[in-house]
Design an enzyme around this catalytic site. Sequence first.
Site, PDB file in Angstrom:
ATOM      1  N   ASN A 149      -3.302  10.212  21.336  1.00 50.00           N
ATOM      2  CA  ASN A 149      -4.305  10.443  20.589  1.00 50.00           C
ATOM      3  C   ASN A 149      -3.376  10.973  18.456  1.00 50.00           C
ATOM      4  OD1 ASN A 149      -6.068  12.154  18.630  1.00 50.00           O
ATOM      5  ND2 ASN A 149      -6.668  13.910  19.771  1.00 50.00           N
ATOM      6  N   LYS A 155      -4.466  11.774  15.978  1.00 48.87           N
ATOM      7  CA  LYS A 155      -4.654  12.693  15.311  1.00 48.87           C
ATOM      8  C   LYS A 155      -5.086  12.900  13.800  1.00 48.87           C
ATOM      9  CE  LYS A 155      -3.271  15.985  18.443  1.00 48.87           C
ATOM     10  NZ  LYS A 155      -2.731  17.657  19.111  1.00 48.87           N
ATOM     11  N   HIS A 189     -11.987  17.940  21.263  1.00 45.99           N
ATOM     12  CA  HIS A 189     -10.654  17.926  21.293  1.00 45.99           C
ATOM     13  C   HIS A 189     -10.820  19.527  21.025  1.00 45.99           C
ATOM     14  CE1 HIS A 189      -6.342  18.523  20.111  1.00 45.99           C
ATOM     15  NE2 HIS A 189      -6.894  17.066  20.543  1.00 45.99           N
ATOM     16  N   GLU A 206      -8.586  20.925  17.877  1.00 45.97           N
ATOM     17  CA  GLU A 206      -8.470  21.384  16.656  1.00 45.97           C
ATOM     18  C   GLU A 206      -9.738  20.749  16.664  1.00 45.97           C
ATOM     19  OE1 GLU A 206      -5.496  18.130  17.578  1.00 45.97           O
ATOM     20  OE2 GLU A 206      -4.429  19.748  17.980  1.00 45.97           O
ATOM     21  N   GLU A 235      -6.908  19.800  28.411  1.00 45.49           N
ATOM     22  CA  GLU A 235      -5.606  20.672  27.475  1.00 45.49           C
ATOM     23  C   GLU A 235      -5.747  21.605  27.273  1.00 45.49           C
ATOM     24  OE1 GLU A 235      -5.129  16.393  24.694  1.00 45.49           O
ATOM     25  OE2 GLU A 235      -6.874  17.639  23.782  1.00 45.49           O
ATOM     26  N   GLY A 266       1.014  20.414  20.739  1.00 47.79           N
ATOM     27  CA  GLY A 266       2.292  20.676  19.561  1.00 47.79           C
ATOM     28  C   GLY A 266       2.549  21.382  19.513  1.00 47.79           C
ATOM     29  N   SER A 275       1.674  18.201  25.227  1.00 46.58           N
ATOM     30  CA  SER A 275       3.333  18.159  25.301  1.00 46.58           C
ATOM     31  C   SER A 275       3.293  17.599  26.487  1.00 46.58           C
ATOM     32  CB  SER A 275       4.187  19.372  26.041  1.00 46.58           C
ATOM     33  OG  SER A 275       3.148  20.658  24.095  1.00 46.58           O
TER      34      SER A 275
HETATM   35  P1  13P Z   1       0.144  16.971  21.397  1.00 41.51           P
HETATM   36  O1  13P Z   1       0.769  16.189  22.684  1.00 41.51           O
HETATM   37  O2  13P Z   1       1.176  16.733  20.313  1.00 41.51           O
HETATM   38  O3  13P Z   1       0.682  18.396  22.105  1.00 41.51           O
HETATM   39  O4  13P Z   1      -0.682  17.031  21.474  1.00 41.51           O
HETATM   40  C1  13P Z   1      -1.507  16.649  22.819  1.00 41.51           C
HETATM   41  C2  13P Z   1      -3.429  16.661  22.106  1.00 41.51           C
HETATM   42  O5  13P Z   1      -4.081  17.604  21.042  1.00 41.51           O
HETATM   43  C3  13P Z   1      -4.070  15.594  22.470  1.00 41.51           C
HETATM   44  O6  13P Z   1      -4.964  14.726  21.982  1.00 41.51           O
END
Ligand code: 13P
Length: 250
Positions: free
Chosen positions: A9, A11, A96, A98, A166, A172, A212
Amino acid sequence: MRKKIVVGNWKMNKTVTESITLAAEVIAAIGKEFSGCDVGIAPAFPALYEVGKLTLPSRVSLVAQNCHFEPDGAFTGEVSASMVREAGCSAVIIGHSERRQYFGETNAIVNSKVKQALSEGLQVIMCVGETLEQREGGVTGDVVTAQVREGLLGIGNISNMVIAYEPVWAIGTGKTATSEQAEEVHLMIRNTVSDLLGEEAAEKLRIQYGGSVKPSNAKELFSMPNIDGGLIGGASLNVADFVAIVNAAD
Ligand code: 13P
């Protein structure tokens, strides 16, 4: 045996030009040697069509990061499921954390997006996960169960779905859930799906872990019985790291 699935992803990273370069590098590195695992990349909307020309003849699939719940209409700034499908996507990430956190997506909105995307023939990766506050408050099970139940409301066939667990506190942040912490929630998700749609559908469902994931922890996470791959953020922007993670799942 469920086939593992690893999706990068990206982003809100990479312009169109940068996305083409990264996608070409990923496709070249993945090559044909990985056969035991499905691999996808999810660039930002503007890059989908061009990157789709590269993924189409490859074994890497193209994934959108979001879509709208209506088929079309006056929704300025939004992108429909049919648009991303025609741009070359075979799958879409829905709900997601976010999107839930910054754009107010509720379980009901997620549910309508899932239905719309499935009706367009897209595979859906539906994301669920608790915040740190919720985990510390001991309500992880309640939160994730509600996200799964409400996200799947009225959906009788999940054969074209994947669920991604997640934990928000692991995204992150460099903090990964331990493989035991993740496995516990994955098993709970599978049991919830079994209650909803039966054991057979639940056994077939692939549940990815995201938060992560790195080359150093991927193998251990993917070795857990109910972890069927990963949704990778930061590490998917680095070709060597992403390929190492795919390798760990393969
Ligand atoms: P990270 O791997 O940067 O923690 O992000 C995970 C994520 O949100 C994948 O959709």
